[in-house]
Design a protein around this motif. Structure first.
Motif, PDB file in Angstrom:
ATOM      1  N   UNK A 163      86.835  55.361  40.299  1.00  0.00           N
ATOM      2  CA  UNK A 163      86.054  54.297  40.215  1.00  0.00           C
ATOM      3  C   UNK A 163      86.487  52.516  40.010  1.00  0.00           C
ATOM      4  N   UNK A 164      87.417  52.840  38.994  1.00  0.00           N
ATOM      5  CA  UNK A 164      88.219  51.072  39.287  1.00  0.00           C
ATOM      6  C   UNK A 164      89.189  50.792  40.382  1.00  0.00           C
ATOM      7  N   UNK A 165      89.378  52.302  41.009  1.00  0.00           N
ATOM      8  CA  UNK A 165      90.693  51.688  42.279  1.00  0.00           C
ATOM      9  C   UNK A 165      89.446  51.321  42.987  1.00  0.00           C
ATOM     10  N   UNK A 166      87.974  51.739  43.333  1.00  0.00           N
ATOM     11  CA  UNK A 166      86.945  51.397  44.729  1.00  0.00           C
ATOM     12  C   UNK A 166      86.743  50.457  44.198  1.00  0.00           C
ATOM     13  N   UNK A 167      86.776  49.322  42.766  1.00  0.00           N
ATOM     14  CA  UNK A 167      86.548  48.165  42.442  1.00  0.00           C
ATOM     15  C   UNK A 167      87.920  47.878  42.860  1.00  0.00           C
ATOM     16  N   UNK A 168      88.290  47.948  42.707  1.00  0.00           N
ATOM     17  CA  UNK A 168      90.209  47.072  43.020  1.00  0.00           C
ATOM     18  C   UNK A 168      89.732  47.289  44.397  1.00  0.00           C
ATOM     19  N   UNK A 169      89.692  47.741  45.024  1.00  0.00           N
ATOM     20  CA  UNK A 169      89.805  47.162  47.014  1.00  0.00           C
ATOM     21  C   UNK A 169      88.976  46.912  47.070  1.00  0.00           C
ATOM     22  N   UNK A 170      87.365  46.900  46.676  1.00  0.00           N
ATOM     23  CA  UNK A 170      86.246  46.154  47.197  1.00  0.00           C
ATOM     24  C   UNK A 170      85.988  45.405  47.063  1.00  0.00           C
ATOM     25  N   UNK A 171      85.949  44.858  46.064  1.00  0.00           N
ATOM     26  CA  UNK A 171      85.622  43.576  44.638  1.00  0.00           C
ATOM     27  C   UNK A 171      86.977  42.823  44.609  1.00  0.00           C
ATOM     28  N   UNK A 172      87.350  42.937  43.808  1.00  0.00           N
ATOM     29  CA  UNK A 172      88.756  41.898  43.850  1.00  0.00           C
ATOM     30  C   UNK A 172      89.706  41.911  45.239  1.00  0.00           C
ATOM     31  N   UNK A 173      90.432  43.055  45.808  1.00  0.00           N
ATOM     32  CA  UNK A 173      91.182  42.759  47.398  1.00  0.00           C
ATOM     33  C   UNK A 173      90.294  42.695  48.573  1.00  0.00           C
ATOM     34  N   UNK A 174      88.420  43.152  48.483  1.00  0.00           N
ATOM     35  CA  UNK A 174      87.703  42.383  49.249  1.00  0.00           C
ATOM     36  C   UNK A 174      88.146  44.019  50.643  1.00  0.00           C
ATOM     37  N   UNK A 175      88.511  44.925  50.713  1.00  0.00           N
ATOM     38  CA  UNK A 175      89.134  46.267  51.555  1.00  0.00           C
ATOM     39  C   UNK A 175      87.593  46.908  51.722  1.00  0.00           C
ATOM     40  N   UNK A 176      87.945  46.822  53.459  1.00  0.00           N
ATOM     41  CA  UNK A 176      86.723  47.755  53.214  1.00  0.00           C
ATOM     42  C   UNK A 176      87.305  49.139  54.690  1.00  0.00           C
ATOM     43  N   UNK A 177      86.735  49.948  54.979  1.00  0.00           N
ATOM     44  CA  UNK A 177      86.472  50.899  55.908  1.00  0.00           C
ATOM     45  C   UNK A 177      87.524  50.647  57.424  1.00  0.00           C
ATOM     46  N   UNK A 178      88.648  51.453  57.118  1.00  0.00           N
ATOM     47  CA  UNK A 178      89.318  50.668  58.306  1.00  0.00           C
ATOM     48  C   UNK A 178      90.283  50.262  57.509  1.00  0.00           C
ATOM     49  N   UNK A 179      90.823  49.760  56.148  1.00  0.00           N
ATOM     50  CA  UNK A 179      91.749  49.052  56.045  1.00  0.00           C
ATOM     51  C   UNK A 179      92.429  49.710  55.491  1.00  0.00           C
ATOM     52  N   UNK A 180      93.718  49.406  55.650  1.00  0.00           N
ATOM     53  CA  UNK A 180      95.546  50.581  54.651  1.00  0.00           C
ATOM     54  C   UNK A 180      95.634  50.321  53.342  1.00  0.00           C
ATOM     55  N   UNK A 181      96.196  50.504  53.068  1.00  0.00           N
ATOM     56  CA  UNK A 181      97.361  50.747  51.526  1.00  0.00           C
ATOM     57  C   UNK A 181      98.353  51.548  51.140  1.00  0.00           C
ATOM     58  N   UNK A 182      99.324  51.617  50.494  1.00  0.00           N
ATOM     59  CA  UNK A 182     100.358  52.290  50.284  1.00  0.00           C
ATOM     60  C   UNK A 182      99.838  53.206  48.875  1.00  0.00           C
ATOM     61  N   UNK A 183     100.052  54.325  49.175  1.00  0.00           N
ATOM     62  CA  UNK A 183     100.027  55.400  47.548  1.00  0.00           C
ATOM     63  C   UNK A 183     100.805  56.190  47.261  1.00  0.00           C
ATOM     64  N   UNK A 192      98.908  46.451  49.332  1.00  0.00           N
ATOM     65  CA  UNK A 192      98.326  46.767  48.073  1.00  0.00           C
ATOM     66  C   UNK A 192      98.440  48.766  47.455  1.00  0.00           C
ATOM     67  N   UNK A 193      99.206  48.640  46.713  1.00  0.00           N
ATOM     68  CA  UNK A 193      99.694  49.942  46.345  1.00  0.00           C
ATOM     69  C   UNK A 193      98.512  50.597  45.164  1.00  0.00           C
ATOM     70  N   UNK A 194      98.803  51.787  45.720  1.00  0.00           N
ATOM     71  CA  UNK A 194      98.151  52.184  44.905  1.00  0.00           C
ATOM     72  C   UNK A 194      98.627  53.678  43.675  1.00  0.00           C
ATOM     73  N   UNK A 195      98.386  54.223  43.078  1.00  0.00           N
ATOM     74  CA  UNK A 195      99.443  55.378  42.034  1.00  0.00           C
ATOM     75  C   UNK A 195      97.758  56.208  42.346  1.00  0.00           C
ATOM     76  N   UNK A 196      98.153  57.842  42.559  1.00  0.00           N
ATOM     77  CA  UNK A 196      96.784  58.381  42.596  1.00  0.00           C
ATOM     78  C   UNK A 196      97.554  59.999  42.170  1.00  0.00           C
ATOM     79  N   UNK A 197      97.176  60.450  41.520  1.00  0.00           N
ATOM     80  CA  UNK A 197      97.023  61.717  41.457  1.00  0.00           C
ATOM     81  C   UNK A 197      96.803  63.036  41.741  1.00  0.00           C
ATOM     82  N   UNK A 198      96.974  63.048  43.209  1.00  0.00           N
ATOM     83  CA  UNK A 198      96.303  64.075  44.368  1.00  0.00           C
ATOM     84  C   UNK A 198      98.016  64.402  45.181  1.00  0.00           C
ATOM     85  N   UNK A 199      97.793  65.551  45.313  1.00  0.00           N
ATOM     86  CA  UNK A 199      98.984  65.757  46.769  1.00  0.00           C
ATOM     87  C   UNK A 199      99.086  64.604  47.672  1.00  0.00           C
TER      88      UNK A 199
END
Length: 258
Positions: free
Chosen positions: A27-47, A9-16
């Motif tokens: 909140x919507x990113x957290x919901x997407x990763x946790x509830x839609x993709x079923x990802x949790x602590x230790x999983x990785x994404x691209x940002x 999964x890839x996420x745009x983040x407005x942070x350095x």
């Protein structure tokens, strides 16, 4: 073209972004990763943030994903070709589609212009920006296209750099090969503006004003009348193939935001 990771999964983040940086999730990113993709602590994404390249990051959080810890860079920041897509806004879903496809085609800037026959007078800029971000996330793009506020066509023409090549897609132009016309054109160092009008076409006074512009290429997109959203894809594909960054090892022009 660099190898892309299409599975993560890839996420745009407005942070350095940098090794060891911590990025809080919205909140919507957290919901997407946790509830839609079923990802949790230790999983990785691209940002990516459009400035610092693409990075792999690890999810943290007890009950739900709440932060990302940036690990290693997967791609350095690139630059989009200096192609601005100028268009008369459409309604709702068709505008969403057009914005997404323009981003996928590599446009660096999207400028909605209001013409005499434009069907839509109010444009939701935040929705357009959200569609641009979503298209970048889904298609492996790490340079975020700029979305401008709408303005009248006359104001856009008065304020643009006259050294830029204006590709004027005109349904009233003589039907000749657009590939040959573009091949004969020389992209100005200042960049390229690709203009698509409203579904009702341009008024005669608008067409007259456009044809007075310097460095203009008047282009017909074939023998059939295309819907505005289809014309966007056709025109940008032609321009990218002939003058943009689809030419393989041809030079890239810096984007306006770089």
């Amino acid at each position: 073209m660099p190898e892309l990771d299409f599975r993560s999964p890839r996420l745009f983040v407005d942070a350095p972004l940098g090794a060891g940086a911590t990025v809080p999730l919205e909140r919507d990113q957290s919901n997407y990763l946790g509830n839609v993709l079923r990802l949790g602590a230790g999983d990785s994404v691209l940002v990516f943030n459009g400035r610092d390249g693409e990075w792999r990051a690890e999810i943290s959080g007890r009950k739900r994903p709440d932060t990302l810890t940036v690990a290693a860079q997967t791609r350095p920041q690139d630059r989009l070709p200096d192609v601005t897509y100028v268009f008369a806004p459409l309604k709702h879903a068709r505008l969403d589609y057009m914005v997404q496809k323009a981003v996928e085609m590599g446009a660096a800037r999207l400028v909605p212009v209001l013409t005499r026959f434009t069907q839509v007078s109010r444009v939701n800029g935040e929705r357009m920006r959200a569609n641009a971000v979503e298209a970048a996330e889904q298609c492996g793009i790490i340079s975020l296209a700029e979305v401008a506020d709408p303005l009248p066509l006359e104001r856009f023409l008065a304020g643009r750099d006259p050294a830029r090549l204006l590709v004027f897609c005109d349904e009233a132009a003589e039907v000749e090969s657009p590939v040959q016309a573009l091949a004969a054109a020389t992209a100005a160092n200042a960049g390229i503006d690709v203009l698509i009008g409203p579904e009702g076409g341009f008024a005669e006074e608008e067409r007259t004003l456009l044809l007075r512009q310097p460095a203009i290429l008047r282009l017909a997109l074939g023998p059939r009348i295309l819907r505005a959203d289809t014309a966007a894809v056709a025109a940008l594909a032609l321009v990218q193939a002939a003058l943009g960054d689809w030419r393989g090892n041809g030079p890239r022009t810096p984007s306006p935001s770089s």
